[in-house]
Write an enzyme that holds these catalytic residues in place. Structure first.
Site, PDB file in Angstrom:
ATOM      1  N   PRO A   1     -14.650  59.531  62.701  1.00  0.00           N
ATOM      2  CA  PRO A   1     -13.380  59.465  62.076  1.00  0.00           C
ATOM      3  C   PRO A   1     -13.425  60.541  60.783  1.00  0.00           C
ATOM      4  O   PRO A   1     -14.307  60.599  60.063  1.00  0.00           O
ATOM      5  CB  PRO A   1     -13.382  57.950  61.550  1.00  0.00           C
ATOM      6  CG  PRO A   1     -14.254  57.318  62.205  1.00  0.00           C
ATOM      7  CD  PRO A   1     -15.441  58.184  62.731  1.00  0.00           C
ATOM      8  N   GLU A   2     -12.501  61.379  60.910  1.00  0.00           N
ATOM      9  CA  GLU A   2     -12.145  62.260  59.554  1.00  0.00           C
ATOM     10  C   GLU A   2     -10.894  61.984  59.061  1.00  0.00           C
ATOM     11  O   GLU A   2     -10.149  61.219  59.515  1.00  0.00           O
ATOM     12  CB  GLU A   2     -12.219  63.686  60.198  1.00  0.00           C
ATOM     13  CG  GLU A   2     -13.479  64.013  60.905  1.00  0.00           C
ATOM     14  CD  GLU A   2     -13.675  65.460  60.805  1.00  0.00           C
ATOM     15  OE1 GLU A   2     -13.665  66.211  59.398  1.00  0.00           O
ATOM     16  OE2 GLU A   2     -14.679  66.064  61.494  1.00  0.00           O
TER      17      GLU A   2
ATOM     18  N   HIS B   1     -19.789  44.166  68.654  1.00  0.00           N
ATOM     19  CA  HIS B   1     -19.994  45.206  67.565  1.00  0.00           C
ATOM     20  C   HIS B   1     -18.800  44.893  66.730  1.00  0.00           C
ATOM     21  O   HIS B   1     -18.551  45.556  65.598  1.00  0.00           O
ATOM     22  CB  HIS B   1     -19.550  46.689  68.071  1.00  0.00           C
ATOM     23  CG  HIS B   1     -20.909  47.111  68.912  1.00  0.00           C
ATOM     24  ND1 HIS B   1     -22.231  46.915  68.418  1.00  0.00           N
ATOM     25  CD2 HIS B   1     -20.883  47.194  70.308  1.00  0.00           C
ATOM     26  CE1 HIS B   1     -22.996  47.436  69.529  1.00  0.00           C
ATOM     27  NE2 HIS B   1     -22.153  47.440  70.637  1.00  0.00           N
TER      28      HIS B   1
ATOM     29  N   ARG C   1     -22.601  51.549  65.221  1.00  0.00           N
ATOM     30  CA  ARG C   1     -23.645  51.949  64.617  1.00  0.00           C
ATOM     31  C   ARG C   1     -23.831  51.488  63.185  1.00  0.00           C
ATOM     32  O   ARG C   1     -24.821  51.868  62.591  1.00  0.00           O
ATOM     33  CB  ARG C   1     -23.568  53.590  64.656  1.00  0.00           C
ATOM     34  CG  ARG C   1     -23.667  54.156  66.153  1.00  0.00           C
ATOM     35  CD  ARG C   1     -23.532  55.664  66.168  1.00  0.00           C
ATOM     36  NE  ARG C   1     -24.495  56.469  65.300  1.00  0.00           N
ATOM     37  CZ  ARG C   1     -24.645  57.639  65.139  1.00  0.00           C
ATOM     38  NH1 ARG C   1     -23.747  58.349  65.616  1.00  0.00           N
ATOM     39  NH2 ARG C   1     -25.484  58.173  64.524  1.00  0.00           N
TER      40      ARG C   1
END
Ligand SMILES: [Zn+2]
Length: 283
Positions: free
Chosen positions: A15-16, A103, A121
């Site tokens: 994600p930016e 997750h 992650r």
């Protein structure tokens, strides 16, 4: 090169800024003004441990959802919940009671809906601060917001004076400008016609003006592209919206420049790949 050219689209994996901004807008629409009824922390071991204070947020109202760089800031009146998506995180608004997957580490329940963080992650972060936001250790050293009015052409000229590093690496330094990630640095330099190896201090006033404008345009185009998938971020089905960008140069090594046809080149700067057109971009 038609719209179906597979090399023309790039799906964001990390994600930016634009993706975070699109997420913020979706969440703000759904959650602002709502009262937190419950907090569910299934996995506290994220990038930093989720603090106990986060578990005690029930009863507070989310007044507004803001953004600083890639941090989402939930204004709860007497403090802020700080959320960062890390490398693989995503946030969605779902109906309360939606079963959690493997997750799905964190839920903020607000009546009939919940905000859920999924982060395979676990580089994301969920933190709380009751102090001054600008003084928070994660936020205090962040540079100027590229979409703000403060990021004027004169500001970029001022910031780059005396800077020997390449303009590409300069743009990616979050202590100076926040949120211009690897993709957007390459794309903005192409739009402005600036060679990525140009020393930052060598850029003239007019080229700084063109580059500042190009950065804003690049980010706005990406936010608009993401806006079309806004529905998916907040949809009841919970399907993640794919954030696709049609890039000018990024990830297009060897393919013809969309402006002049010259093959796009790839170089490495500061261990990161840079893509550019050797014809359209000048030192
Ligand atoms: Zn070109």
């Amino acid at each position: 090169m038609g719209p179906d050219d597979p090399a023309g689209c790039y799906i964001l994996q990390v994600p930016e800024l634009p993706e975070v901004e699109v997420t913020r807008r979706g969440i703000a629409l759904q959650l602002a003004g709502r009262r937190i009824s419950r907090v569910e922390v299934r996995e506290p071991r994220l990038r930093w441990p989720v603090p106990q204070a986060v578990r005690k947020l029930a009863g507070r109202t989310v007044r507004a959802v803001r953004r600083r760089g890639k941090y989402l800031l939930f204004d709860c009146g007497d403090g802020h919940l700080i959320v960062h998506l890390g490398m693989s995180g995503s946030l969605r608004v779902l109906p309360s009671g939606t079963p959690a997957g493997k997750h799905d580490h964190f839920d903020l329940v607000l009546g009939d809906r919940l905000l859920r963080l999924r982060d395979p992650r676990r580089f994301g972060a969920v933190l709380w601060t009751a102090g001054e936001l600008a003084a928070h250790p994660l936020l205090a050293h962040l540079g100027v917001e590229p979409l703000s009015r403060a990021f004027a052409p004169a500001r970029l000229y001022f910031l780059t004076r005396g800077q020997r590093i390449s303009i590409k690496q300069f743009l990616m330094d979050a202590r100076r400008i926040v949120g211009v990630g690897n993709i957007y640095a390459s794309e903005s330099l192409f739009r402005a016609g600036v060679h990525p190896r140009t020393p930052a201090r060598r850029l003239s006033r007019s080229r700084c003006a063109a580059l500042a404008q190009a950065i804003k345009e690049t980010l706005r185009v990406a936010i608009r592209a993401g806006g079309s998938s806004l529905r998916d971020y907040v949809g009841a089905d919970g399907a993640a919206g794919e954030f696709q960008l049609r890039t000018w140069v990024y990830d297009r090594e060897g393919l013809p420049c969309r402006r002049c046809g010259t093959p796009i080149r790839r170089i490495v700067q500061g261990a990161r790949a840079t893509y550019f057109c050797p014809q359209c971009q000048k030192r």
